[in-house]
Motif scaffolding. Structure first.
Motif, mmCIF file in Angstrom:
data_model
loop_
_atom_site.group_PDB
_atom_site.id
_atom_site.type_symbol
_atom_site.label_atom_id
_atom_site.label_comp_id
_atom_site.label_asym_id
_atom_site.label_seq_id
_atom_site.Cartn_x
_atom_site.Cartn_y
_atom_site.Cartn_z
ATOM 1 N N TYR A 93 0.855 -1.180 0.000
ATOM 2 C CA TYR A 93 0.000 0.000 0.000
ATOM 3 C C TYR A 93 0.892 1.230 0.000
ATOM 4 N N PRO A 94 0.673 2.182 -0.898
ATOM 5 C CA PRO A 94 1.613 3.285 -1.062
ATOM 6 C C PRO A 94 1.586 4.340 0.040
ATOM 7 N N GLY A 95 0.534 4.389 0.848
ATOM 8 C CA GLY A 95 0.415 5.454 1.831
ATOM 9 C C GLY A 95 -0.372 6.624 1.254
ATOM 10 N N LEU A 96 -0.622 7.636 2.070
ATOM 11 C CA LEU A 96 -1.437 8.766 1.644
ATOM 12 C C LEU A 96 -0.611 9.846 0.942
ATOM 13 N N TYR A 97 -1.140 10.289 -0.192
ATOM 14 C CA TYR A 97 -0.601 11.454 -0.905
ATOM 15 C C TYR A 97 -1.693 12.518 -0.921
ATOM 16 N N TRP A 98 -1.288 13.736 -1.258
ATOM 17 C CA TRP A 98 -2.274 14.804 -1.273
ATOM 18 C C TRP A 98 -3.307 14.631 -2.373
ATOM 19 N N PHE A 122 -5.386 20.438 8.413
ATOM 20 C CA PHE A 122 -4.598 19.807 7.357
ATOM 21 C C PHE A 122 -4.425 20.733 6.144
ATOM 22 N N LYS A 123 -5.400 21.582 5.885
ATOM 23 C CA LYS A 123 -5.255 22.518 4.778
ATOM 24 C C LYS A 123 -4.128 23.510 5.058
ATOM 25 N N LYS A 124 -4.045 23.955 6.307
ATOM 26 C CA LYS A 124 -2.968 24.855 6.700
ATOM 27 C C LYS A 124 -1.626 24.139 6.647
ATOM 28 N N TYR A 125 -1.608 22.890 7.094
ATOM 29 C CA TYR A 125 -0.375 22.094 7.093
ATOM 30 C C TYR A 125 0.100 21.824 5.660
ATOM 31 N N ARG A 126 -0.832 21.607 4.742
ATOM 32 C CA ARG A 126 -0.457 21.288 3.356
ATOM 33 C C ARG A 126 0.258 22.463 2.694
ATOM 34 N N ALA A 143 1.922 22.322 -1.057
ATOM 35 C CA ALA A 143 2.372 20.980 -1.469
ATOM 36 C C ALA A 143 1.546 20.477 -2.648
ATOM 37 N N SER A 144 2.200 19.866 -3.614
ATOM 38 C CA SER A 144 1.519 19.375 -4.817
ATOM 39 C C SER A 144 0.773 18.076 -4.523
ATOM 40 N N ASP A 145 -0.087 17.692 -5.456
ATOM 41 C CA ASP A 145 -0.843 16.447 -5.309
ATOM 42 C C ASP A 145 0.067 15.222 -5.238
ATOM 43 N N LYS A 146 1.254 15.326 -5.824
ATOM 44 C CA LYS A 146 2.166 14.186 -5.860
ATOM 45 C C LYS A 146 2.968 14.022 -4.569
ATOM 46 N N ALA A 147 2.859 14.993 -3.682
ATOM 47 C CA ALA A 147 3.634 14.939 -2.433
ATOM 48 C C ALA A 147 2.930 14.056 -1.403
#
Length: 361
Positions: free
Chosen positions: A212-217, A260-264, A267-271
């Motif tokens: 499982y790859p884990g969570l990305y944006w 989480f929006k503030k934390y992001r 950051a791109s969708d690929k991060a």
């Protein structure tokens, strides 16, 4: 009958003569080769595996779920490392007293963990026994007693409000992403294996493959939901591959989504949501593993001095959510296939009982 008239014939006493023994030398040193030969002669079969490493790999691979395979493989390697440290080169030479020493070496672990690991130990010897895999001469682990905690209600894995407060305060004070990880696990109800990157045993030892790859944006999608006092309000929906390889989408509450929006930031969708900062180039930049997230939760537990695990947060989420949402909504959030599973997670609220709502006569 007159016993005095009975004639007794003479009995010839024969001196014992040396007889050939079935086993020519009972003092023979037990070796893996001897065990293999005995199995071949008495069970008419050749062992299906060629050594300890192959046994662990095949045994772990025989499990149904990918995470269970990894769990069994990791336990098998732990056993092998310990046995080698005791100077024993082959699992076929291990006797019951040594297995009991191995169990003692675990130290103070929770009853659930001890019970689970003993079950894995019994499973390994059962799988490798002469009747099955043909590797062990007999199943010496079958006589190990264990406390079966499977009958305990799952809802007992529940964190009280005061415990949650202590854990939350500890997570906020700790550096790094502790509060973010804690918040996501509790408020989303996700499994740790759905948040972190999961690997399973590969074809070679120490070379796992990704399951499982884990969570990305790109798993997160912002949904505007303006309110009169907050025109920018909204929430995230998270689409990911859950247990059993099934994709599902859940909502994340407004407050946690805002965090989480503030934390992001930008950051791109690929991060990855929680990038691994390991100096190891093979890991750096990938999402944090589920094991790394479990270690973070353990760190919070030690700082707050409250024993809990990632899964306890799911149970605590379910018990609180059903007070305001119907069980089907909670079932969907947790990703359960049956409502009975969700109900088993819920702990009945401890209060003065349902009699408080009845009329007085």
């Amino acid at each position: 009958m007159d016993a005095s008239n009975i004639e007794v014939a003479k009995v010839e006493i024969l001196h014992p003569t040396p007889q050939s023994s079935v086993i020519s030398n009972t003092n023979t040193t037990v070796t893996p080769e001897l065990v293999e030969e005995v199995i071949r002669q008495y069970y008419y079969r050749t062992p299906a595996v060629g050594g300890d490493e192959e046994l662990i790999l095949v045994w772990a691979g025989s499990q149904n779920r990918e995470q269970t395979k990894r769990k069994y493989y990791k336990f098998g390697q732990k056993l092998l490392d310990w046995v080698r440290s005791e100077g024993i080169p082959d699992l076929r030479l291990v006797q019951l007293p040594l297995l009991l020493e191995f169990i003692s070496s675990w130290g103070e672990v929770s009853p659930y963990t001890k019970s689970n690991q003993i079950l894995m130990l019994r499973s390994l010897w059962s799988y490798g026994s002469a009747e099955n895999c043909g590797y062990f001469l007999r199943n010496i682990a079958s006589s190990i007693n264990y406390d079966n905690f499977s009958d305990l209600p799952k809802a007992e894995r529940y964190l009280e409000d005061w415990e949650m407060k202590k854990l939350g305060e500890a997570a906020k004070k700790m550096e790094g992403k502790y509060w973010l990880v804690f918040s996501l696990l509790f408020y989303s109800g996700m499994r740790v294996g759905e948040v972190g990157r999961v690997t399973v045993p590969g074809d070679e030892r120490r070379k796992p493959r990704e399951d499982y790859p884990g969570l990305y944006w790109h798993n997160f999608k912002w949904q505007p939901d303006p309110a009169p006092d907050d025109r920018n309000r909204g929430y995230y929906t998270i689409k990911f591959r859950g247990k059993g390889g099934k994709y599902r989408e859940i909502g994340l509450d407004h407050e946690t989504s805002k965090l989480f929006k503030k934390y992001r930031g930008t950051a791109s969708d690929k991060a990855p949501v929680f990038p691994n900062m390991s100096p190891d180039p093979a890991k750096k930049g990938l999402p944090l593993s589920d094991r790394a997230i479990k270690r973070m939760i353990q760190d919070i537990s030690e700082v707050a001095k409250v024993k809990f695990s990632c899964h306890w947060l799911r149970h605590s989420h379910a018990s609180r959510a059903v007070e305001h949402k119907n069980v089907f909504e909670v079932q969907n959030q947790l990703g359960h296939s049956k409502t009975d599973t969700t109900k088993a997670y819920v702990r009945a609220k401890k209060d003065a009982g349902t009699g408080t709502v009845l009329p007085r006569f």
